[in-house]
Design an enzyme around this catalytic site. Structure first.
Site: not given
Length: 365
Positions: A15, A109-110
């Site tokens: 993350d 983003d993860e």
């Protein structure tokens, strides 16, 4: 209960730390060390992401911009640059691909990574996580946090444990104890209202949740209860699905006081549109069908939907269609206690990835 997998998986959840805001601070030195919010500063604006300097003042994503500005008067608003975020996300995805072919992105983003197969023969899930975080820092100038564990549920919890720029490892024998010590609000999927319901039932922690039997979960949470029953015991058999495609993206809000007037409903819908649009951008999603959901004060639920010929790719088009769907239920015959909007018929954006053979003598440590 589901059958236990024959092989213990090695799962990493990566993350990025305050991703959008961190990209802006990286690209503009004047923003470094300052409270930054990515989003619109207008009256209807919503914070899409906040730097850690802003979070210290209580600013968070999905917060109305006016509230964020009130909590942090020195807050600097920056317009989002989604093409820049997407480019960095592609860099990060390439780094993941060096270590595994089993990658399930959740957003820009993860992502979940299944490194059981140990593509490079590193021999340790923790070493892989450290190598990935080091490569991200070196090649993008950004930091990432990671959780390493034996399933997706705990890996995701672990990645949030030592943020920012942290690493947390939960071994199989530690899983149930780790979950037991967490507030139920930390469980993925447990929102404020679900946590409030659990609190009324006398459940506030994973340990208290684990004391309940399957009948209790089914009685109070229906089909969702099976997920909670297993999660409370540190169990999650879901595989990392490299070909996973989201079928829809949406948001809904439940109101303590029913919305009755057209002005109230229009304002409420605008807030939901902001949230949905942020999620659409985070996932780089495109779709043709928009669904409006409304639940009246008597709990009767209705939906209205429309499918268009071209992909809905901008907020204006989604907002116009959303309000057109709201027109179809106006005037409301009674108060509205829940309103939601969902984009479905999403275009597939995942590549099919090849399988590889598992490696022997592979550990977490």
């Amino acid at each position: 209960m589901e059958e236990k997998p024959a092989v213990i998986r090695k799962i990493i959840h990566v993350d990025m730390d305050a991703f959008y805001a961190s990209v802006e601070q990286r690209d503009n030195p004047d923003l470094r060390g300052k409270p930054v919010a990515v989003g619109g500063s207008s009256k209807r604006g919503v914070v899409a992401a906040a730097s850690y300097e802003a979070r210290a003042f209580g600013v968070r994503s999905a917060m109305p911009s006016v509230t964020a500005q009130r909590q942090c008067p020195d807050l600097i608003f920056v317009k989002p640059r989604f093409e820049a975020y997407k480019a960095v996300s592609s860099q990060i995805r390439e780094i993941f691909g060096r270590y595994t072919d089993l990658i399930q992105p959740l957003s820009l983003d993860e992502a979940y990574l299944d490194v059981t197969q140990d593509k490079q023969g590193v021999g340790s899930a923790v070493k892989i996580a450290k190598a990935i975080r080091a490569a991200i820092r070196e090649e993008t100038g950004l930091t990432a946090s990671a959780g390493v564990s034996y399933n997706k549920f705990i890996a995701k919890l672990a990645s949030d444990q030592n943020k920012p720029d942290g690493l947390c490892v939960i071994l199989p024998e530690q899983g149930p104890g780790f979950v037991a010590g967490l507030p139920v609000r930390r469980f993925h999927g447990v929102g404020p209202r679900a946590a409030e319901k659990m609190a009324k039932l006398g459940v506030n922690t994973g340990a208290e949740l684990a004391q309940k039997d399957e009948a209790w979960f089914a009685r109070h949470f229906g089909s969702w209860g099976n997920y909670l029953f297993q999660a409370a015991r540190g169990i999650d058999h879901r595989p990392v699905n490299a070909n996973a495609v989201r079928k829809s993206i949406g948001a809904e809000s439940t109101y303590f006081e029913d919305k009755r007037s057209e002005a109230e409903l229009r304002d409420a819908l605008e807030e939901i549109i902001d949230t949905v649009w942020d999620r659409i951008h985070r996932n780089q999603a495109r779709g043709r069908t928009l669904v409006l959901k409304a639940r009246y004060s008597d709990f009767r639920t209705i939906t209205r939907s429309r499918t268009v010929g071209q992909m809905l790719t901008d907020r204006t088009a989604i907002a116009q269609l959303g309000h057109a769907l709201l027109d179809q239920i106006m005037p409301v015959e009674m108060g509205v206690r829940l309103l939601g909007l969902t984009l479905s018929g999403l275009a597939e954006q995942r590549d099919v990835l090849p399988d590889s053979k598992p490696q022997a003598h592979f550990t977490f440590d």
